[in-house]
Scaffold this active site. Sequence first.
Site, PDB file in Angstrom:
ATOM      1  CG  ASP A  99      -0.262   0.050   2.541  1.00 56.10           C
ATOM      2  OD1 ASP A  99       0.982   0.001   2.564  1.00 56.10           O
ATOM      3  OD2 ASP A  99      -0.960   0.115   3.575  1.00 56.10           O
ATOM      4  CG  ASP A 110       7.211   8.814  19.878  1.00 55.41           C
ATOM      5  OD1 ASP A 110       6.955   9.452  20.908  1.00 55.41           O
ATOM      6  OD2 ASP A 110       7.765   9.330  18.886  1.00 55.41           O
ATOM      7  CG  ASP A 150       5.465  14.273  20.562  1.00 53.20           C
ATOM      8  OD1 ASP A 150       6.519  14.420  19.928  1.00 53.20           O
ATOM      9  OD2 ASP A 150       4.461  15.003  20.416  1.00 53.20           O
ATOM     10  CD  GLU A 159       9.520  16.371  21.011  1.00 53.00           C
ATOM     11  OE1 GLU A 159       9.909  16.712  19.880  1.00 53.00           O
ATOM     12  OE2 GLU A 159       8.318  16.223  21.292  1.00 53.00           O
ATOM     13  CG  HIS A 165      10.167  12.130  14.338  1.00 54.22           C
ATOM     14  ND1 HIS A 165      10.830  11.709  15.459  1.00 54.22           N
ATOM     15  CD2 HIS A 165       9.127  12.882  14.765  1.00 54.22           C
ATOM     16  CE1 HIS A 165      10.226  12.176  16.536  1.00 54.22           C
ATOM     17  NE2 HIS A 165       9.191  12.896  16.144  1.00 54.22           N
ATOM     18  CG  ASP A 166       9.976  16.416  15.190  1.00 51.82           C
ATOM     19  OD1 ASP A 166       9.140  16.406  14.271  1.00 51.82           O
ATOM     20  OD2 ASP A 166       9.690  16.183  16.377  1.00 51.82           O
TER      21      ASP A 166
END
Length: 563
Positions: free
Chosen positions: A24, A97, A198, A255, A328-329
């Site tokens: 997908d 996470d 997070d 975080e 990822h940031d």
Amino acid sequence: MNKWWKEGVAYQIYVRSFKDTNGDGVGDLKGIIEKLDYLKDLGIDIVYLNPINKSPNDDNGYDISDYYDIMDEFGGMHDFELLIEELHKRGMKIIMDMVINHTSDEHPWFVESRKSKDNPYRDYYIWHPGKNGGPPNNWGSFFGGSAWELDDTTGEYYLHIFSKKMPDLNWRNPKLREEIKDMIRFWMEKGVDGFRFDAINHLEKNFDFPDAEIKNGQIYGDFIKHVQNLPKVHDYIKEIRRDVFNRDYHVLIGETGGISYHNAYIYTGLDRQELDMTFHFDMHSVGRGENDWERKRIDLVKDIKEKMSGWQLRDEGQGWCPLFYSNHDTTRTVSRLGNDSRYHRESATMLATLQLTQKGTPFIYYGDEIGMTNAWDYKLEDYRDVAVFNKYKDFVETGLVSEEDYLKGLHYMSRDNSRTPMQWNDDKNAGFSEAEPWIRVNTNYKTINVESQLKDENSILNYYKKLIQIRKNNKELIYGDFIEINREHDEIYSYIRRMEDSAFLVIVNFFDKNPEFILPGDIKLNDVKLVLSNYECDDADNIKKIKLRPYEARVYRVRLLTC
């Protein structure tokens, strides 16, 4: 005190970009299971997953609509249970996470909350009637636009410091806190070994809701100080630690934007009983100019040593730290801190040397082990990050920034640079998926991929494997003292990791020139042996004086006589 989460090497997986097994175009849990042996061979002990809970994906999983279920694209609960089983079978741990500052606006709590002012779930979120016919104040959202959204059903505003589809939870509500604690226990019982929470330092807000100070032409002002690192946050974290993390096994990571080595103690100090580690943003904007599309030369002493060594030189009582340069940031490590063109291999391995020889828990971001780079040829339509398009409205459509400069800034700074599909081989879509990926594959996958690097003894990947094994086999690199040398040298970063008289000397040239390393006269070494370098070296080199090549890295085992 020795802990599994201190001694392990962690690997962060952005699940939707790692490996697709059902065609997908989106990575899934089965894809991770398929690649566990690859991770084990690399030397990974801990797998840290970005959010996998059910989500409509306004922010790629950071908008959770069901805390107790798995995102449809990633599989089902049975896949997650199998993943845990397979990880534990290999002696590996899993860190999950979890987003507890906000939910999706499609979460049942918020669906109920917006129905009426007297709904039982109304106070699970932060609502305000507004003032003077508009929002309560001028606070902005981190993703662009106002932090307040008017809800037509009740005529009131709800707070969202991220996307408008991510309403902030009201942590002052004790019922909400109990719900969150029950949810964490649910995943612990599934076998999760730790959590990364997070935006945990945003749990408390200033409920006086004052206007933010406008600076330098900002549209919404300096609102961050009203929603970040407020004193009551510590009460919430202590409560979670006391009531949930009380078995002295699970790791609790937060975080914490706006926190550096100077003040991380307030979260990680051993006497604080809060977090085990904080994910900070010290490396996030190194090299950034005044604007996103401008670069400036990295100042090794101020930008790198002052920060990295600052974390290393903290007293143990101030807490443990993670070692990571990308996530990822951010953007890709070698693109931001190294040279991803002429000295791609050399700078990628140099940076790996720093990460894996310092004190803390290394978190390798997926793809860094092969030197994945920023997507330098992306067009605007290739991006998927909701912040890209929100800020386009704020800056380009208002005429503050040209579209050309905005796109150049995205090439440097967009989070999507670190979210492109994992480059497994040079086949279609880099071996990530048979279908069109959810985000475009970086075009350099033909030359940068796992398959080719496994075959190349001198590849970035094989360098990582050697370095990880050296770290695992030598406690000096985990628990040893950190002794920095030649602190003021503006091209060379060098230090000693020591336990008693057994030690390692690490020398790296951070740039593309040929500086000379000189061992300080007050340091006396014996039994010097070169154990790893990213260039061919003569082990008999005079260690007291070395002419280094561009981005050269050397690791020596030594016996430290005096220092």
